[in-house]
Scaffold this active site. Structure first.
Site, PDB file in Angstrom:
ATOM      1  N   ASP A 150       0.858  -1.181   0.000  1.00 24.17           N
ATOM      2  CA  ASP A 150       0.000   0.000   0.000  1.00 24.17           C
ATOM      3  C   ASP A 150       0.902   1.241   0.000  1.00 24.17           C
ATOM      4  O   ASP A 150       1.304   1.729  -1.054  1.00 24.17           O
ATOM      5  CB  ASP A 150      -0.916  -0.091   1.225  1.00 24.17           C
TER       6      ASP A 150
ATOM      7  N   ASP B 153      -7.054  -8.994   5.579  1.00 20.18           N
ATOM      8  CA  ASP B 153      -8.045  -8.889   6.658  1.00 20.18           C
ATOM      9  C   ASP B 153      -8.534  -7.468   6.873  1.00 20.18           C
ATOM     10  O   ASP B 153      -7.871  -6.499   6.484  1.00 20.18           O
ATOM     11  CB  ASP B 153      -7.432  -9.372   7.970  1.00 20.18           C
TER      12      ASP B 153
END
Ligand code: IMP
Ligand code: MG
Length: 170
Positions: free
Chosen positions: A99, A155
């Protein structure tokens, strides 16, 4: 929480096979150490390793980053180290998603210090919107522009890791 299917199990498995074939050919005649970043990379690493046809060793490390739940704060701490000696080994770091890039770049710097013969990165999802630091990704599963993804190891608050497909949370 509402979610929408983004990448199907079938597509993931197809891409995993392609990457494994590429790695098997790039490292022909050698053996490699696959290092998974816990917890997210476990599913990806397990599938990838079973499709690779050259000898592999497997180890794991864990990194914690502190900050709000959906973004990493930039403070990365390694909380579990690898246990296999990496000196003069061909190492491939396996991660679920990049990210900002801060986690992976921190881990790369740490692994370089262990003296591997070579170090490459294999990432299932390259998520572009929040990149803050350049990380070189040698093997990439999918490029995604934005969104918070769950499933296949990814998650939200430790949930959804076991979904076989990748979804985007709404
Ligand atoms: P980075 O340091 O910002 O590159 O973040 C890397 C870590 O943040 C990943 O290993 C994931 O644990 C988490 N992360 C970033 N984006 C997502 C996402 O869309 N879904 C789930 N976890 C994510
Ligand atoms: Mg992770």
């Amino acid at each position: 929480m509402e979610r929408a299917l983004l990448i199907s199990q079938e597509k993931i498995q197809g891409r995993v096979k392609e990457i494994a074939a590429q790695i098997s050919s790039d490292y022909e005649g050698e053996d490699v150490v696959l290092i998974g970043v816990l917890n997210g990379a476990v599913f990806f690493l397990a599938d990838l390793a079973r499709e690779i046809t050259i000898p592999v060793r497997i180890d794991f490390m864990r990194a914690a980053s502190y900050g709000s739940r959906q973004t990493s704060s930039g403070k990365v701490q390694l909380t579990k180290d690898v246990e296999i000696p990496l000196r003069d080994r061909s190492v491939i770091l396996v991660e679920d998603i990049v990210d900002t890039g801060l986690t992976l770049s921190h881990i790369i710097e740490d692994l370089k210090g262990k003296g591997p013969r070579s170090l490459k990165t294999c990432v299932l999802i390259d998520k572009l919107e929040r990149r803050e630091t350049h990380v070189s990704i040698d093997y990439c599963g999918f490029r995604v522009e934005e969104g918070f993804l769950v499933g296949y190891g990814l998650d939200f608050d430790e949930q959804y890791r076991n979904l076989p497909d990748i979804h985007v949370l709404k």
